[in-house]
Design an enzyme around this catalytic site. Sequence first.
Site, PDB file in Angstrom:
ATOM      1  N   ASP A 274     -33.076  84.256 -52.679  1.00  0.00           N
ATOM      2  CA  ASP A 274     -32.780  83.438 -51.511  1.00  0.00           C
ATOM      3  C   ASP A 274     -31.305  83.094 -51.482  1.00  0.00           C
ATOM      4  O   ASP A 274     -30.610  83.178 -52.492  1.00  0.00           O
ATOM      5  CB  ASP A 274     -33.575  82.130 -51.573  1.00  0.00           C
ATOM      6  CG  ASP A 274     -35.064  82.381 -51.425  1.00  0.00           C
ATOM      7  OD1 ASP A 274     -35.429  83.439 -50.876  1.00  0.00           O
ATOM      8  OD2 ASP A 274     -35.852  81.530 -51.865  1.00  0.00           O
TER       9      ASP A 274
ATOM     10  N   LYS B 159     -32.009  82.770 -45.804  1.00  0.00           N
ATOM     11  CA  LYS B 159     -31.555  82.413 -44.468  1.00  0.00           C
ATOM     12  C   LYS B 159     -30.068  82.128 -44.543  1.00  0.00           C
ATOM     13  O   LYS B 159     -29.617  81.257 -45.255  1.00  0.00           O
ATOM     14  CB  LYS B 159     -32.299  81.174 -43.992  1.00  0.00           C
ATOM     15  CG  LYS B 159     -33.725  81.162 -44.478  1.00  0.00           C
ATOM     16  CD  LYS B 159     -34.683  80.552 -43.518  1.00  0.00           C
ATOM     17  CE  LYS B 159     -36.129  80.848 -43.827  1.00  0.00           C
ATOM     18  NZ  LYS B 159     -36.472  81.380 -45.115  1.00  0.00           N
TER      19      LYS B 159
ATOM     20  N   MET C 211     -35.532  69.158 -47.432  1.00  0.00           N
ATOM     21  CA  MET C 211     -35.233  69.744 -46.116  1.00  0.00           C
ATOM     22  C   MET C 211     -35.129  68.666 -45.054  1.00  0.00           C
ATOM     23  O   MET C 211     -35.586  68.848 -43.932  1.00  0.00           O
ATOM     24  CB  MET C 211     -36.323  70.762 -45.737  1.00  0.00           C
ATOM     25  CG  MET C 211     -36.368  71.925 -46.698  1.00  0.00           C
ATOM     26  SD  MET C 211     -37.613  73.148 -46.264  1.00  0.00           S
ATOM     27  CE  MET C 211     -39.090  72.408 -46.911  1.00  0.00           C
TER      28      MET C 211
HETATM   29  N1  SAH Z   1     -38.122  75.438 -54.298  1.00  0.00           N
HETATM   30  C1  SAH Z   1     -37.003  74.537 -54.120  1.00  0.00           C
HETATM   31  C2  SAH Z   1     -37.000  73.916 -52.756  1.00  0.00           C
HETATM   32  C3  SAH Z   1     -36.684  74.899 -51.675  1.00  0.00           C
HETATM   33  S1  SAH Z   1     -36.691  74.161 -50.062  1.00  0.00           S
HETATM   34  C4  SAH Z   1     -37.039  73.488 -55.235  1.00  0.00           C
HETATM   35  O1  SAH Z   1     -38.038  73.379 -55.936  1.00  0.00           O
HETATM   36  O2  SAH Z   1     -36.045  72.770 -55.392  1.00  0.00           O
HETATM   37  C5  SAH Z   1     -35.007  73.855 -49.794  1.00  0.00           C
HETATM   38  C6  SAH Z   1     -34.692  72.391 -49.926  1.00  0.00           C
HETATM   39  O3  SAH Z   1     -34.652  72.064 -51.292  1.00  0.00           O
HETATM   40  C7  SAH Z   1     -33.350  71.983 -49.389  1.00  0.00           C
HETATM   41  O4  SAH Z   1     -33.411  71.727 -47.992  1.00  0.00           O
HETATM   42  C8  SAH Z   1     -33.093  70.708 -50.143  1.00  0.00           C
HETATM   43  O5  SAH Z   1     -33.821  69.630 -49.629  1.00  0.00           O
HETATM   44  C9  SAH Z   1     -33.695  71.051 -51.491  1.00  0.00           C
HETATM   45  N2  SAH Z   1     -32.699  71.561 -52.450  1.00  0.00           N
HETATM   46  C10 SAH Z   1     -32.617  72.788 -52.984  1.00  0.00           C
HETATM   47  N3  SAH Z   1     -31.605  72.855 -53.854  1.00  0.00           N
HETATM   48  C11 SAH Z   1     -31.036  71.652 -53.883  1.00  0.00           C
HETATM   49  C12 SAH Z   1     -29.942  71.065 -54.589  1.00  0.00           C
HETATM   50  N4  SAH Z   1     -29.229  71.779 -55.479  1.00  0.00           N
HETATM   51  N5  SAH Z   1     -29.637  69.778 -54.345  1.00  0.00           N
HETATM   52  C13 SAH Z   1     -30.347  69.039 -53.470  1.00  0.00           C
HETATM   53  N6  SAH Z   1     -31.380  69.543 -52.770  1.00  0.00           N
HETATM   54  C14 SAH Z   1     -31.719  70.814 -52.975  1.00  0.00           C
END
Ligand code: SAH
Length: 463
Positions: A245, A267, A380
Amino acid sequence: MGALNTLPVSLKVQGKRIVIVGGGDEALNKARLVSKTTAIVVIISRHIEVDFSPFAHEVHERPFAAADLEGAVLVYVGDEGPDGVAAIAAAHERGVLLNVVDVPDQCEFYTPSLIVQPPISIAVASEGNAPVLARLIRARIEALLPPNLGALAQLAGRMRDRVEALLEGAAARRYYEEIVTSPAVEAALIAGTGEAEAEAVLARHAGAGKAAGVVWLIGAGPGAEDLLTLRAQRLLQEADVIVHDQLVPSAVVDMGRRDAERILVGKQKGHHSFTQGEINGLIVRLAQEGKRVARLKSGDPMIFGRAGEELEALDRAGIAHQIVPGVTAALAAAADTATPVTLRQISSGFVIATAHGANSEELKHWASLAASGLTLALYMGKSVAAPTAARLIAEGAGADIPVGVVVRAGRADRLFYRGTLGSLAAGITELDDGPAIIFVGEAIAHGDWDQAIKLAKAEVKVA
Ligand code: SAH
């Protein structure tokens, strides 16, 4: 780059004597090391100070005699007294390889730092210059290795005759590659059915079929290279293709093999991004081609990662898969801000939810959870942060409930904001670019948010 003054070799010691002159801790350390072999370990010292019994076959509490080196292949001297002097002289006279503990100049050989999983041994040597560094290197290598390496090597050894009879050259190599990397064989080894599994794989290879592909759903963590699990790192290095991703930083993708194919399906604004259906089709097709596919997702693959759909597609196509958990963004954010998301008497639970596209039933539910003290971690939610906060308040969550936002959690350039549900609802502070976690709950007040930017309240209108 210079040249080595020593040559690491694997010396056959089975049934031969390794003599250790000394009765203290240094001698014990050597005994522990050489006891990992099938040599006969012999201890000689006037003063036996520690318990050698787990590591030695013979323990003699008496002075050293030159005849003790009869039939010895190696001798370690960890005795600074007359016995040590005699043993060094006797070793020279009889041509027995000598190690004088902690006296590199007098050593004819050094013992490297070892990883031992019989029949595999991995030696890290520094010619006596830097044993501590050698131990660190060993620990790093160890972390890369699968846990049952020895059993795997033994299995490969037992299969040799059968493989030679049925396969040759590249086909044999592909077979061994499959059995030493296959999760099915790994699981079978643990269950004690490794042999049968290895035979089944052999039958498939011999039947001219191609190697079976596999898909690993791997959690890449929040973005820092060292917040990846050891298993994730190992499988990344085994993968033929890495499908990742946008949120997975290149430093993590770079941990894969240099010749692995990389496919970005994330995306990316303004670029073609794959639909979920296309991603499902892609990983199925790659695995059907016999490839080992690392499907690398940010954070944990089972949290807002569309893993459900991908697993369903893999199951429908009958493709083997394995899931490797990762550090999810909310937990990286909790660590960054020292926030205990569950806290005795304050927060009895922790809810992972998405603010994006939440309907009013869901918002009502979360509002009551937040009001009851539970910590919410909203994913998100950055673009809808203000309206979400306003609706939570409208559904009965107090406007004074603490709120904390972490942008780019787990990364060097992370940024924090703090305030209340009310100040988040005011929507005045513009949050920095990048993915964000929004925490809501009393537990936030117990974290360390000193570095945080204050979310502006409605009445403090800024120009
Ligand atoms: N599978 C991922 C989530 C993916 S959805 C997990 O477990 O973290 C994508 C969302 O994850 C983003 O919109 C944000 O809300 C969060 N996210 C992912 N990486 C992040 C980071 N380094 N810091 C803060 N939020 C993060």
